[in-house]
Design an enzyme around this catalytic site. Structure first.
Site, PDB file in Angstrom:
ATOM      1  N   TYR A  45       0.803  -1.148  -0.003  1.00  0.00           N
ATOM      2  CA  TYR A  45       0.103   0.118  -0.048  1.00  0.00           C
ATOM      3  C   TYR A  45       0.853   1.224   0.041  1.00  0.00           C
ATOM      4  O   TYR A  45       0.443   2.180  -0.826  1.00  0.00           O
ATOM      5  CB  TYR A  45      -0.772  -0.017   1.218  1.00  0.00           C
ATOM      6  CG  TYR A  45      -1.853   1.099   0.993  1.00  0.00           C
ATOM      7  CD1 TYR A  45      -3.032   1.120   0.483  1.00  0.00           C
ATOM      8  CD2 TYR A  45      -1.576   2.358   1.840  1.00  0.00           C
ATOM      9  CE1 TYR A  45      -4.215   2.322   0.316  1.00  0.00           C
ATOM     10  CE2 TYR A  45      -2.526   3.438   1.936  1.00  0.00           C
ATOM     11  CZ  TYR A  45      -3.635   3.418   1.059  1.00  0.00           C
ATOM     12  OH  TYR A  45      -4.493   4.509   1.170  1.00  0.00           O
ATOM     13  N   PRO A  98      -0.493  14.118   3.155  1.00  0.00           N
ATOM     14  CA  PRO A  98      -1.498  13.130   3.796  1.00  0.00           C
ATOM     15  C   PRO A  98      -1.186  11.605   2.932  1.00  0.00           C
ATOM     16  O   PRO A  98      -0.974  11.473   1.882  1.00  0.00           O
ATOM     17  CB  PRO A  98      -2.787  13.720   3.138  1.00  0.00           C
ATOM     18  CG  PRO A  98      -2.418  14.484   1.964  1.00  0.00           C
ATOM     19  CD  PRO A  98      -0.814  15.056   1.917  1.00  0.00           C
ATOM     20  N   SER A 127      -4.805  13.198   6.670  1.00  0.00           N
ATOM     21  CA  SER A 127      -5.257  12.402   5.370  1.00  0.00           C
ATOM     22  C   SER A 127      -6.748  12.349   5.945  1.00  0.00           C
ATOM     23  O   SER A 127      -7.234  11.890   7.122  1.00  0.00           O
ATOM     24  CB  SER A 127      -4.679  10.983   5.638  1.00  0.00           C
ATOM     25  OG  SER A 127      -5.345  10.338   4.585  1.00  0.00           O
ATOM     26  N   GLN A 149      -6.762  17.444   4.530  1.00  0.00           N
ATOM     27  CA  GLN A 149      -7.092  16.880   3.185  1.00  0.00           C
ATOM     28  C   GLN A 149      -8.511  16.338   2.995  1.00  0.00           C
ATOM     29  O   GLN A 149      -8.911  15.912   4.198  1.00  0.00           O
ATOM     30  CB  GLN A 149      -6.299  16.012   2.688  1.00  0.00           C
ATOM     31  CG  GLN A 149      -6.642  15.061   1.484  1.00  0.00           C
ATOM     32  CD  GLN A 149      -6.081  13.674   1.477  1.00  0.00           C
ATOM     33  OE1 GLN A 149      -6.173  13.039   2.347  1.00  0.00           O
ATOM     34  NE2 GLN A 149      -5.524  13.238  -0.094  1.00  0.00           N
ATOM     35  N   HIS A 316       0.092  12.075  -7.269  1.00  0.00           N
ATOM     36  CA  HIS A 316      -0.279  11.385  -6.027  1.00  0.00           C
ATOM     37  C   HIS A 316       0.801  10.106  -5.879  1.00  0.00           C
ATOM     38  O   HIS A 316       0.539   8.947  -5.761  1.00  0.00           O
ATOM     39  CB  HIS A 316      -1.554  10.474  -6.562  1.00  0.00           C
ATOM     40  CG  HIS A 316      -2.273  10.035  -5.448  1.00  0.00           C
ATOM     41  ND1 HIS A 316      -3.470  11.105  -4.923  1.00  0.00           N
ATOM     42  CD2 HIS A 316      -2.334   9.031  -4.448  1.00  0.00           C
ATOM     43  CE1 HIS A 316      -4.030  10.588  -3.685  1.00  0.00           C
ATOM     44  NE2 HIS A 316      -3.554   9.351  -3.503  1.00  0.00           N
ATOM     45  N   SER A 348       5.162  14.578  -5.071  1.00  0.00           N
ATOM     46  CA  SER A 348       5.636  13.277  -5.687  1.00  0.00           C
ATOM     47  C   SER A 348       6.875  13.490  -6.242  1.00  0.00           C
ATOM     48  O   SER A 348       7.393  13.858  -7.365  1.00  0.00           O
ATOM     49  CB  SER A 348       4.526  13.264  -6.991  1.00  0.00           C
ATOM     50  OG  SER A 348       3.328  13.273  -6.591  1.00  0.00           O
ATOM     51  N   ILE A 350       9.652  13.527  -3.813  1.00  0.00           N
ATOM     52  CA  ILE A 350      10.820  14.146  -3.041  1.00  0.00           C
ATOM     53  C   ILE A 350      11.097  13.208  -1.881  1.00  0.00           C
ATOM     54  O   ILE A 350      10.399  12.474  -1.604  1.00  0.00           O
ATOM     55  CB  ILE A 350       9.897  15.088  -2.185  1.00  0.00           C
ATOM     56  CG1 ILE A 350       9.851  16.438  -2.872  1.00  0.00           C
ATOM     57  CG2 ILE A 350      11.031  15.586  -0.966  1.00  0.00           C
ATOM     58  CD1 ILE A 350      10.910  17.205  -3.642  1.00  0.00           C
TER      59      ILE A 350
END
Length: 420
Positions: A45, A98, A127, A149, A316, A348, A350
């Site tokens: 995940y 998040p 999140s 978020q 994402h 996205s 880093i």
């Protein structure tokens, strides 16, 4: 002393006593050790991506297309990393992104992340798919600011309820994620048949919400359908009972926990989300509004024309659509399209302080750190989160010092050149 040299000093002094960092200071080893610590489901995940992982590779490859050009004999001994984004003062241009279902990594994940973020003085974007109610996580932040978020539900009253709770518990901004109106094709999770939300993980913002539970109770009052009884189903039922508010034994005897999961899967996000929905948002909140998931310059211009306070350029983390444009390339294109004034955050890809340096030079006002702080969480809990943040900021500070950049205003594209 600068934060970079201070962090180095702590690590080296501990090293002289024979103590190595509990959290590695390089991204590759951090990831490797975290993978050993996580379960297969957690790793799939957190680290997995969409399709064959091309977008994740694009995100990293985009950084390789730029070279830092240090300047010498500048005489700079102090750096100022302070900035302000969407009305929130930042000690450094970094926020924690998040990431949902963190309980796959550690129980009380959101509270532990908040504690680590607060210890490092860096804001955390809670999140919508958190494993602790936002009110509890907010208390763990202390005086450190946080944002919230929002995933736009198909139930508009639930949208308003989540926004209202975020305002009430002290959120400083609302980040609306646009790119997850449906889950992308994620083979790592699919191959395990693993969806944490179906096991009751990552839905605590919902089960703590009065409007959501109103819907759940209506559903639970209906006659139950026929359930297939397997060992896996029993394990899932036990997980749902453990994650739902209240005692596990009472939850096992109640229809509400299972109904909560079913309700969440039905309404958590809105595949029909459109500009018309977003046009209602300014009248629904007093918070600054940022849109996360924008990659096309035309979408960025339209969002800014609609009056949002900022944009988070993000794909994402490569988790939604495979073969997507690298987020860093999108940042360059969007900054060129919208000019210098609008607030752009970058997400996205880093992994290090040097990455933050490059993104800031290419037009980001601040960056979001995603997977690495989960890896720190896996290795050392809240303190692992703190160490990851401090390592990233130490490298950013040292990179600025070694290249002759005294503050963020001086960090411009002239600090870089394209790779040959």
């Amino acid at each position: 002393m600068s934060i970079g040299r201070a962090r180095q000093g702590i690590v080296y002094r501990q090293g002289s006593l024979g103590r190595r960092p509990s959290v590695p200071t390089d991204a590759a080893r951090l990831e490797s050790l975290a993978r050993r610590r996580m379960s297969a489901r957690a790793w799939a995940y957190v680290a997995g991506g969409a399709g064959e992982g091309a977008t994740m590779r694009h995100n990293r490859a985009a950084f390789e297309r730029w070279r830092v050009v240090p300047r010498m004999l500048h005489g700079i001994t102090e750096r100022d990393l302070r900035t302000e984004v969407a009305g929130t003062p930042l000690a450094a241009p970094l926020l924690l992104a998040p990431v949902g279902a963190g309980a796959l990594v550690r129980r009380d994940s959101d509270v532990l992340i908040a504690q680590g973020a607060a210890a490092a003085g860096v804001p955390y974007i809670f999140s919508n798919q958190g494993c602790s109610p936002m009110e509890r996580t907010a208390r763990a932040m202390g005086e450190t600011p946080f944002w919230y978020q929002l995933y736009w539900s198909t139930d508009e009253r639930l949208v308003d309820s989540l926004i209202g709770r975020a305002e009430d518990c002290g959120a400083k901004a609302l980040v609306v994620t646009l790119d997850t109106t449906m889950l992308g094709w994620r083979p790592q999770d699919l191959n395990l048949g693993s969806l944490p939300f179906a096991r009751g993980q990552g839905i605590a913002q919902y089960t703590s919400d009065p409007r959501f539970m109103e819907i759940v109770r209506e559903r639970a009052a209906r006659p139950p359908g026929k359930a297939q009884v397997t060992l896996g189903a029993l394990r899932t039922l036990l997980s749902i009972a453990r994650e739902h508010p209240g005692g596990t034994w009472a939850n096992l005897r109640s229809r509400e926990p299972r109904a909560a999961v079913e309700t969440f899967l039905d309404i958590y996000s809105n595949p029909g989300l459109s500009w018309a929905h977003l046009e209602t948002l300014r009248g629904r909140t007093r918070l600054p509004i940022l849109l996360k998931g924008v990659l096309h310059p035309a979408d960025a211009r339209r969002a800014l024309d609609a009056g949002v306070d900022g944009i988070v350029v993000s794909n994402h983390g490569g988790r939604q659509v495979d073969h997507t444009v690298a987020a860093l390339d999108a940042l360059v294109a969007i900054r060129a399209a919208v000019g210098d004034e609008p607030t752009l955050l970058f997400d996205s890809g880093i992994r290090t302080g040097a990455d933050v340096f490059v993104a800031l030079a290419l037009g980001a006002d601040a960056c979001l750190l995603g997977r690495p702080h989960l890896y720190g969480l896996a290795l050392a809990g809240a303190d692992g989160v703190r160490q990851v943040i401090e390592n990233v900021l130490a490298e950013l500070d040292l990179t600025m010092g070694l290249t002759g950049v005294a503050n963020l205003a001086e960090l411009t594209p002239e600090a870089l050149q394209p790779a040959p």
